[in-house]
Write a protein that holds these residues in place. Structure first.
Motif, PDB file in Angstrom:
ATOM      1  N   GLY A 148       7.335 -11.043  57.056  1.00  0.00           N
ATOM      2  CA  GLY A 148       8.177 -11.928  56.253  1.00  0.00           C
ATOM      3  C   GLY A 148       8.303 -11.380  54.840  1.00  0.00           C
ATOM      4  N   ASP A 149       8.017 -12.234  53.858  1.00  0.00           N
ATOM      5  CA  ASP A 149       8.078 -11.779  52.463  1.00  0.00           C
ATOM      6  C   ASP A 149       6.686 -11.497  51.909  1.00  0.00           C
ATOM      7  OD1 ASP A 149       7.112 -14.344  52.343  1.00  0.00           O
ATOM      8  OD2 ASP A 149       8.526 -15.057  50.813  1.00  0.00           O
ATOM      9  N   GLU A 150       5.726 -11.287  52.813  1.00  0.00           N
ATOM     10  CA  GLU A 150       4.353 -10.990  52.412  1.00  0.00           C
ATOM     11  C   GLU A 150       3.872  -9.697  53.054  1.00  0.00           C
ATOM     12  OE1 GLU A 150       2.161 -15.230  51.804  1.00  0.00           O
ATOM     13  OE2 GLU A 150       2.612 -14.686  53.878  1.00  0.00           O
ATOM     14  N   VAL A 151       2.842  -9.134  52.449  1.00  0.00           N
ATOM     15  CA  VAL A 151       2.161  -7.980  53.012  1.00  0.00           C
ATOM     16  C   VAL A 151       0.829  -8.467  53.573  1.00  0.00           C
ATOM     17  CG1 VAL A 151       0.979  -5.833  52.434  1.00  0.00           C
ATOM     18  CG2 VAL A 151       3.263  -6.274  51.532  1.00  0.00           C
ATOM     19  N   LEU A 198     -10.707  -8.328  49.103  1.00  0.00           N
ATOM     20  CA  LEU A 198      -9.595  -8.880  49.874  1.00  0.00           C
ATOM     21  C   LEU A 198      -9.858  -8.540  51.341  1.00  0.00           C
ATOM     22  CD1 LEU A 198      -6.711  -7.758  47.520  1.00  0.00           C
ATOM     23  CD2 LEU A 198      -7.262 -10.131  48.024  1.00  0.00           C
ATOM     24  N   ALA A 199     -10.126  -9.548  52.141  1.00  0.00           N
ATOM     25  CA  ALA A 199     -10.526  -9.320  53.527  1.00  0.00           C
ATOM     26  C   ALA A 199      -9.321  -8.975  54.399  1.00  0.00           C
ATOM     27  CB  ALA A 199     -11.201 -10.581  54.072  1.00  0.00           C
ATOM     28  N   PRO A 200      -9.545  -8.259  55.531  1.00  0.00           N
ATOM     29  CA  PRO A 200      -8.474  -8.083  56.505  1.00  0.00           C
ATOM     30  C   PRO A 200      -7.899  -9.445  56.899  1.00  0.00           C
ATOM     31  CG  PRO A 200     -10.359  -6.711  57.072  1.00  0.00           C
ATOM     32  CD  PRO A 200     -10.802  -7.590  55.941  1.00  0.00           C
ATOM     33  N   GLY A 201      -6.584  -9.495  57.012  1.00  0.00           N
ATOM     34  CA  GLY A 201      -5.914 -10.764  57.275  1.00  0.00           C
ATOM     35  C   GLY A 201      -5.371 -11.417  56.021  1.00  0.00           C
ATOM     36  N   SER A 202      -5.839 -10.975  54.850  1.00  0.00           N
ATOM     37  CA  SER A 202      -5.305 -11.507  53.596  1.00  0.00           C
ATOM     38  C   SER A 202      -3.820 -11.172  53.483  1.00  0.00           C
ATOM     39  CB  SER A 202      -6.045 -10.915  52.394  1.00  0.00           C
ATOM     40  OG  SER A 202      -7.402 -11.272  52.386  1.00  0.00           O
ATOM     41  N   ARG A 203      -3.103 -12.014  52.764  1.00  0.00           N
ATOM     42  CA  ARG A 203      -1.676 -11.797  52.547  1.00  0.00           C
ATOM     43  C   ARG A 203      -1.386 -11.821  51.059  1.00  0.00           C
ATOM     44  NH1 ARG A 203       1.924 -13.139  56.998  1.00  0.00           N
ATOM     45  NH2 ARG A 203       0.701 -13.318  58.914  1.00  0.00           N
ATOM     46  N   VAL A 204      -0.535 -10.914  50.614  1.00  0.00           N
ATOM     47  CA  VAL A 204      -0.133 -10.869  49.215  1.00  0.00           C
ATOM     48  C   VAL A 204       1.392 -10.791  49.156  1.00  0.00           C
ATOM     49  CG1 VAL A 204      -2.286  -9.784  48.484  1.00  0.00           C
ATOM     50  CG2 VAL A 204      -0.345  -8.350  49.095  1.00  0.00           C
ATOM     51  N   PRO A 205       2.012 -11.261  48.080  1.00  0.00           N
ATOM     52  CA  PRO A 205       3.470 -11.246  47.993  1.00  0.00           C
ATOM     53  C   PRO A 205       4.010  -9.816  47.967  1.00  0.00           C
ATOM     54  CG  PRO A 205       2.485 -12.677  46.325  1.00  0.00           C
ATOM     55  CD  PRO A 205       1.377 -11.872  46.908  1.00  0.00           C
ATOM     56  N   ALA A 206       5.101  -9.590  48.669  1.00  0.00           N
ATOM     57  CA  ALA A 206       5.656  -8.236  48.757  1.00  0.00           C
ATOM     58  C   ALA A 206       6.198  -7.760  47.415  1.00  0.00           C
ATOM     59  CB  ALA A 206       6.762  -8.201  49.812  1.00  0.00           C
ATOM     60  N   HIS A 207       6.767  -8.661  46.608  1.00  0.00           N
ATOM     61  CA  HIS A 207       7.470  -8.215  45.409  1.00  0.00           C
ATOM     62  C   HIS A 207       6.556  -7.710  44.308  1.00  0.00           C
ATOM     63  CE1 HIS A 207       6.471 -12.366  44.239  1.00  0.00           C
ATOM     64  NE2 HIS A 207       6.635 -11.996  42.986  1.00  0.00           N
ATOM     65  N   CYS A 208       5.241  -8.026  44.406  1.00  0.00           N
ATOM     66  CA  CYS A 208       4.325  -7.582  43.349  1.00  0.00           C
ATOM     67  C   CYS A 208       3.130  -6.838  43.915  1.00  0.00           C
ATOM     68  CB  CYS A 208       3.894  -8.749  42.474  1.00  0.00           C
ATOM     69  SG  CYS A 208       3.116 -10.118  43.354  1.00  0.00           S
ATOM     70  N   SER A 209       3.325  -6.186  45.051  1.00  0.00           N
ATOM     71  CA  SER A 209       2.276  -5.341  45.629  1.00  0.00           C
ATOM     72  C   SER A 209       2.853  -3.951  45.857  1.00  0.00           C
ATOM     73  CB  SER A 209       1.763  -5.924  46.944  1.00  0.00           C
ATOM     74  OG  SER A 209       2.769  -5.918  47.928  1.00  0.00           O
ATOM     75  N   ALA A 210       1.998  -2.934  45.752  1.00  0.00           N
ATOM     76  CA  ALA A 210       2.464  -1.561  45.921  1.00  0.00           C
ATOM     77  C   ALA A 210       3.033  -1.341  47.322  1.00  0.00           C
ATOM     78  CB  ALA A 210       1.319  -0.596  45.637  1.00  0.00           C
ATOM     79  N   SER A 211       2.298  -1.773  48.340  1.00  0.00           N
ATOM     80  CA  SER A 211       2.772  -1.622  49.717  1.00  0.00           C
ATOM     81  C   SER A 211       4.070  -2.387  49.926  1.00  0.00           C
ATOM     82  CB  SER A 211       1.713  -2.122  50.700  1.00  0.00           C
ATOM     83  OG  SER A 211       0.538  -1.353  50.632  1.00  0.00           O
ATOM     84  N   GLY A 212       4.126  -3.604  49.407  1.00  0.00           N
ATOM     85  CA  GLY A 212       5.318  -4.425  49.566  1.00  0.00           C
ATOM     86  C   GLY A 212       6.554  -3.768  48.986  1.00  0.00           C
ATOM     87  N   LYS A 213       6.401  -3.155  47.818  1.00  0.00           N
ATOM     88  CA  LYS A 213       7.553  -2.492  47.202  1.00  0.00           C
ATOM     89  C   LYS A 213       8.035  -1.311  48.046  1.00  0.00           C
ATOM     90  CE  LYS A 213       5.636  -2.777  42.877  1.00  0.00           C
ATOM     91  NZ  LYS A 213       5.499  -2.436  41.453  1.00  0.00           N
TER      92      LYS A 213
END
Length: 276
Positions: free
Chosen positions: A122-125, A141-156
């Motif tokens: 979706g809109d998360e990593v 940050l444990a496996p399964g954690s989610r971070v917003p795509a717009h402000c994460s390196a992977s998401g970008k």
């Protein structure tokens, strides 16, 4: 010292979250699997706060499916044969995850910082796997954690592969949340940043999600030309400042290629196993 991001609530193991009855049954199994002892209906009522009739019905369903079994006294429950067999099969056959985890572990040994493998959901990593550094100061940050795509390196990186129309569909339905003063919340500015990411072939999160955290990510190469897998290094800015971020890129790209080789080997192995 562990630093747990306040924007990612850990939650209780006893929270039976789920949008469907099936997912709530799965959440109950997670609670049960975390216990190293037999349990009673009343002990689960006390732990989860759910009504006794609801839990009794759920336990009956799980028992009927062979995932739980009732002990001789009729009051206590334990894991069933089917559930134990599932866990054993996962451990025995999960060579794919084991191979990826080994690559990640070697990367951590090489760069000395926490590393993760991520994918877009979706809109998360989502963190598919992660290995923590042994350094005393780290962001956990444990496996399964989610971070917003717009402000994460992977998401970008993953967003940069999309067309502007696709990104607008994904991100344009609601304002982009600011997590730190450095978070880019304007779609036009984000578009400019993503053009730079495409040119560079890597992306940075320079304290855009958590203050004091810098992240560097690269894509895992894919035969299709478009990847949904990244590998990244995360470190406190005091150990990895922005002007030193590119120093980890050679190690990251070697790890990314190793992960791609594992991905490519899976279809070949499956084809070999199905040959007469």
């Amino acid at each position: 010292m562990h630093i747990v991001p306040p924007s990612l609530p850990a939650g209780s193991a006893a929270e039976l979250a789920g949008d469907t009855p099936t997912m709530r049954l799965f959440a109950l199994l997670e609670v049960i699997a975390a216990r190293d002892q037999l349990f009673t209906l009343q002990s689960l009522v006390d732990e989860t706060g759910l009504p006794k009739p609801t839990l009794h019905r759920m336990l009956q369903q799980l028992e009927g499916a062979g995932l739980l079994q009732r002990e001789g006294d009729g009051r206590h429950y334990g894991t069933g044969v089917r559930l134990r067999r599932l866990a054993e099969n996962l451990l025995r056959n999960d060579t794919f995850h084991g191979a990826r985890h080994a690559v990640l572990r070697r990367l951590v040994e090489e760069v000395g910082e926490s590393c993760n493998i991520t994918a877009l959901a979706g809109d998360e990593v989502v963190y598919l796997d992660r290995v923590e550094t042994a350094a005393p100061l780290r962001f956990y940050l444990a496996p399964g954690s989610r971070v917003p795509a717009h402000c994460s390196a992977s998401g970008k990186l993953l967003l940069a592969q999309m067309s502007p129309a696709q990104r607008q569909r994904l991100l344009g339905h609601a304002p982009l949340m600011a997590y730190t003063p450095k978070t880019v919340t304007d779609l036009a500015q984000l578009e400019t940043a993503l053009k730079a990411v495409r040119r560079a072939g890597h992306a940075l999160d320079d304290e855009e999600f958590l203050p004091g955290l810098l992240c560097v990510a690269v894509l895992v190469p894919s035969d299709s030309g478009r990847s949904n897998l990244c590998v990244a290094v995360q470190a406190p800015v005091m150990r990895l400042p922005r002007d030193k971020a590119e120093s980890v890129l050679p190690a990251l790209r070697r790890a990314a290629q190793a992960l791609a080789d594992i991905e490519h080997a899976v279809p070949r192995q499956h084809a070999a196993e199905t040959l007469p």
